[in-house]
Design a protein around this motif. Structure first.
Motif, PDB file in Angstrom:
ATOM      1  N   ASP A 189      26.098   2.096 -11.689  1.00  0.00           N
ATOM      2  CA  ASP A 189      27.098   2.860 -10.836  1.00  0.00           C
ATOM      3  C   ASP A 189      27.287   2.536  -9.494  1.00  0.00           C
ATOM      4  N   ASP A 190      26.200   2.148  -8.713  1.00  0.00           N
ATOM      5  CA  ASP A 190      25.836   1.827  -7.376  1.00  0.00           C
ATOM      6  C   ASP A 190      26.634   0.365  -7.258  1.00  0.00           C
ATOM      7  N   LEU A 191      26.219  -0.266  -8.461  1.00  0.00           N
ATOM      8  CA  LEU A 191      26.599  -1.950  -8.633  1.00  0.00           C
ATOM      9  C   LEU A 191      28.199  -1.882  -8.607  1.00  0.00           C
ATOM     10  N   LEU A 192      28.675  -1.101  -9.607  1.00  0.00           N
ATOM     11  CA  LEU A 192      30.106  -1.079  -9.723  1.00  0.00           C
ATOM     12  C   LEU A 192      30.972  -0.510  -8.564  1.00  0.00           C
ATOM     13  N   ALA A 193      30.340   0.227  -7.770  1.00  0.00           N
ATOM     14  CA  ALA A 193      31.209   0.689  -6.658  1.00  0.00           C
ATOM     15  C   ALA A 193      30.982  -0.305  -5.466  1.00  0.00           C
ATOM     16  N   ARG A 194      30.041  -1.030  -5.281  1.00  0.00           N
ATOM     17  CA  ARG A 194      29.843  -2.018  -4.152  1.00  0.00           C
ATOM     18  C   ARG A 194      30.295  -3.305  -4.303  1.00  0.00           C
ATOM     19  N   ALA A 195      30.201  -3.901  -5.524  1.00  0.00           N
ATOM     20  CA  ALA A 195      30.401  -5.100  -5.782  1.00  0.00           C
ATOM     21  C   ALA A 195      31.940  -5.770  -5.489  1.00  0.00           C
ATOM     22  N   ASP A 196      31.873  -6.955  -4.778  1.00  0.00           N
ATOM     23  CA  ASP A 196      33.154  -7.566  -4.816  1.00  0.00           C
ATOM     24  C   ASP A 196      33.229  -8.519  -5.799  1.00  0.00           C
TER      25      ASP A 196
END
Length: 525
Positions: A189-196
């Motif tokens: 979830d953190d990756l989905l929210a932060r990744a460009d």
């Protein structure tokens, strides 16, 4: 002299290596299945790429076949159960095209960032649309890796060289390995929210299928760009099209598709979408590497009996194999059990042997444990490459040999340490050949691990077993065997049921909601 057939186009160095090692070789490509069936009986080995389909019918006609070597990673074109039944070893070359695949992912990332395919098409059409193709820089952008194994780590290295920030989601990535790679370990979830940018580098398993589902795509940062050079089926293609159409996803580049060859796709023609025809391994260097490796492996097996990168056979000498085979079956089952139940964040695994098991070569036993432990997360893991994959992910593997005599004449114990603390399972061999679980997480329980099973942790209270049986019966689930253990009367109990069909979806949720149930999980062996 052993004889090998190369049935798909392969670099000439493969045939050269066979001949140098004393193996006769024929290069006959482009045969139909019927034509291949007519000639396969005269060969000891079959070297293939992706075109030849090694079906049960082909294997039935291969009366002398001893080994199939796949120059590449994927073995979807080989019927491995049928090959195993025929005593045919199936090998692949899992690391020969890692750099090539990683570079293709980086190339697609650049293509998305600067809209290169559309800009090329527009310019060659006589237009000069500088204002239309306003791209983005990769510098200082956040790259999210879903999967940080061999290929993912290469992509991370290249991205760091481009001055990107790299975050990674991988169940087997330890904090120590993350520091070594220079990436930040995060939740999905953190990756989905932060990744460009998001790149996928994970195999297709039950746990990764549609990992970028409609729900997860909605969690991504607006304007994200997605790249998949791993496996078709990791992304919900219909949902990805909708996300591109809405503008939530700014761009996507796929080298792999659910159905291949992909002659039709909902994504074709969608603005912001780039596709290539499964070119991840398509470089001259990769083709040479996998051809050389498969020839070396097959020649070593046919001439010397050596086994490397086999998908259906451990790395064993002829003398060790008969004694170790039942132990490795037990070890793989224990590894699979603790892997399915322990979840993410594993940091260490300990393999302990005592009694008769302590007198044997422990390396194949440990390899079997690791193969079982990680097969939930990888579709190419085997007893040969499992230790390498564990080391690559920073998993601390410890082997312990006890001279003591215990309650059983032979015992294997597998303990893992991770985010959820330490867990341990143990098993023995009945009659020196039949694997049997004898302990789970400190609770004595005897069970055969096979097929579909249901694992339940519950309060030891009257009436629970009846409620569970009624629930499964009403859903048409037949119970094969029933194994129960408990810490103390009225305390925590562990239940293992073999079932004739898997307990999934809403039914599993119903089981979880039964009074007294602390945890329930479907298992598969």
């Amino acid at each position: 002299m052993p004889k090998v057939l190369i049935s798909d186009k392969m670099d000439p160095k493969a045939a050269q290596i066979f001949r140098e090692r004393g193996v006769e070789v024929d290069e006959i490509t482009g045969k139909t299945p019927e034509e291949l069936k007519a000639i396969i009986g005269q060969y000891d080995g079959l070297a293939i790429r992706s075109s030849t389909k090694v079906t049960k019918e082909i294997l039935d006609a291969a009366t002398n076949l001893k080994v199939v070597g796949r120059a590449g990673i994927g073995v979807d074109n080989v019927d491995i159960p049928a090959a195993s039944a025929k005593g045919v070893v199936v090998m692949n070359t899992p690391f020969g095209n890692s750099i090539t695949t990683a570079e293709h992912a980086v190339a697609l990332m650049f293509a998305l960032a600067r809209d290169i395919p559309e800009a090329d098409k527009s310019t060659q059409a006589g237009k000069w649309e500088k204002n239309r193709f306003m791209g983005v820089e990769l510098t200082n952008k956040t790259l999210g890796l879903i999967g940080a194994g061999n290929i993912g780590s290469i992509v991370a290295d290249r991205a760091l060289g481009l001055k990107m920030k790299v975050i990674a989601y991988d169940p087997f990535l330890t904090p120590e390995r993350a520091v070594e790679m220079g990436v930040e370990k995060v939740t999905l979830d953190d990756l989905l929210a932060r990744a460009d940018f998001i790149t996928l580098h994970t195999p297709l398993t039950d746990s990764t299928r549609n990992i970028l589902s409609r729900e997860n795509l909605a969690k991504t940062k607006k304007g994200v760009r997605v790249i998949n050079c791993a496996r078709g089926g990791l992304i919900d293609e219909e949902a990805l099209k909708d996300a591109l159409d809405s503008g939530h996803v700014a761009g996507a580049a796929l080298d792999v598709f659910v159905e291949e060859p992909a002659k039709v796709s909902p994504l074709f023609g969608t603005p912001g979408f780039i596709s290539t025809p499964h070119l991840g391994a398509s470089t001259n260097e990769a083709q040479v590497n996998v051809a050389i490796q498969v020839a070396e492996q097959m020649a070593d097996f046919l001439v010397n009996g050596g086994v490397t990168n086999a998908l259906n056979m451990p790395s064993l000498s002829a003398e060790e194999a008969p004694k170790l085979k039942p132990y490795m079956a037990l070890a793989e089952q224990l590894g699979s059990l603790v892997g399915q139940l322990s979840g993410e964040g594993l940091m260490a695994v300990s393999v302990e042997v005592e009694g008769a098991a302590a007198e044997l070569n422990q390396k194949p036993i440990t390899g079997a444990v690791l193969a079982g432990l990680m097969k939930v997360y990888s579709d190419t893991v085997n007893m040969v490459n499992a230790p390498f994959l564990a080391k690559e992910r920073g998993l601390d593997v410890r082997e312990v040999r006890h001279d003591r005599e215990g309650d059983y004449h032979t015992l294997i114990r597998v303990s893992v340490n991770g985010r959820n603390g330490e867990r341990s399972v143990a098993g023995t061999l009945f009659s020196n050949r039949t694997p049997r679980l004898v302990e789970m997480f400190g609770i004595k329980v005897e069970a055969d691990l096979e097929g579909d099973m249901l694992y339940i942790v519950n309060d030891d209270k009257p009436g629970f077993i009846g409620r569970l049986g009624s629930t499964l019966g009403e859903a048409g689930i037949n119970i094969g065997t029933f194994h129960l253990g408990r810490r103390s009367a009225g305390g925590e109990a562990v239940l293992l049921l073999s079932v004739d069909s898997p307990v999934q979806g809403d039914l599993l949720k119903t089981v979880c909601s039964l009074p007294g149930v602390r945890q329930a999980k479907a298992l598969r062996f």
